[in-house]
Design a protein around this motif. Sequence first.
Motif, short mmCIF file in Angstrom:
data_model
loop_
_atom_site.label_atom_id
_atom_site.label_comp_id
_atom_site.label_asym_id
_atom_site.label_seq_id
_atom_site.Cartn_x
_atom_site.Cartn_y
_atom_site.Cartn_z
N SER A 32 6.92 2.98 14.64
CA SER A 32 5.56 3.20 14.15
C SER A 32 5.59 4.26 13.06
CB SER A 32 4.66 3.64 15.30
OG SER A 32 3.34 3.76 14.84
N GLU A 34 3.09 6.37 9.87
CA GLU A 34 1.75 6.73 9.46
C GLU A 34 1.74 7.09 7.99
OE1 GLU A 34 0.41 9.88 11.96
OE2 GLU A 34 -0.13 8.52 13.60
N ASP A 36 -0.59 9.06 5.21
CA ASP A 36 -1.72 9.97 5.12
C ASP A 36 -2.28 10.08 3.70
OD1 ASP A 36 0.44 11.25 4.05
OD2 ASP A 36 0.11 13.15 5.09
N ILE A 58 -5.94 8.54 8.13
CA ILE A 58 -4.58 8.10 8.42
C ILE A 58 -4.58 6.59 8.63
CG2 ILE A 58 -2.72 8.17 10.13
CD1 ILE A 58 -3.32 11.07 10.57
N SER A 60 -2.09 3.84 10.23
CA SER A 60 -0.87 3.69 11.03
C SER A 60 -0.41 2.23 10.98
CB SER A 60 -1.11 4.13 12.47
OG SER A 60 -2.11 3.37 13.06
N ASN A 100 -3.91 0.43 12.58
CA ASN A 100 -5.15 1.18 12.73
C ASN A 100 -5.47 1.93 11.45
OD1 ASN A 100 -7.40 2.25 13.91
ND2 ASN A 100 -6.31 3.85 15.03
#
Length: 103
Positions: A32, A34, A36, A58, A60, A100
């Motif tokens: 996973s 992320e 930003d 964020i 993801s 997400n």
Amino acid sequence: MYAIVNIAGQQFKVAKDQHLFVHRLQGDEGASIEFDNVLLVEDGGNISVGAPALSGAIVSAKIVSHLKGDKVIVFKKKRRKGYKKKNGHRQYFTKIQIENISL
């Protein structure tokens, strides 16, 4: 809901559960990650624009696979000079799935 995010120097418009091909990212398959550096988020008609990025936003994602793109042939020729160069190239890509988008 969608967002415009900067991934590896390129800007992408992403939505939840979307699959995306980006330049090769570090990480194992199934990992996973992320992002930003989110430039814009639209949520039900409300648009939030960063200057240049939104703080706290964020995106993801999950790395699905690492792969190589199609072969691109680079052929250079100068007519009447006997000059010919042929070169091939395959770009490395990472397929990611957006999980997400959060503000």
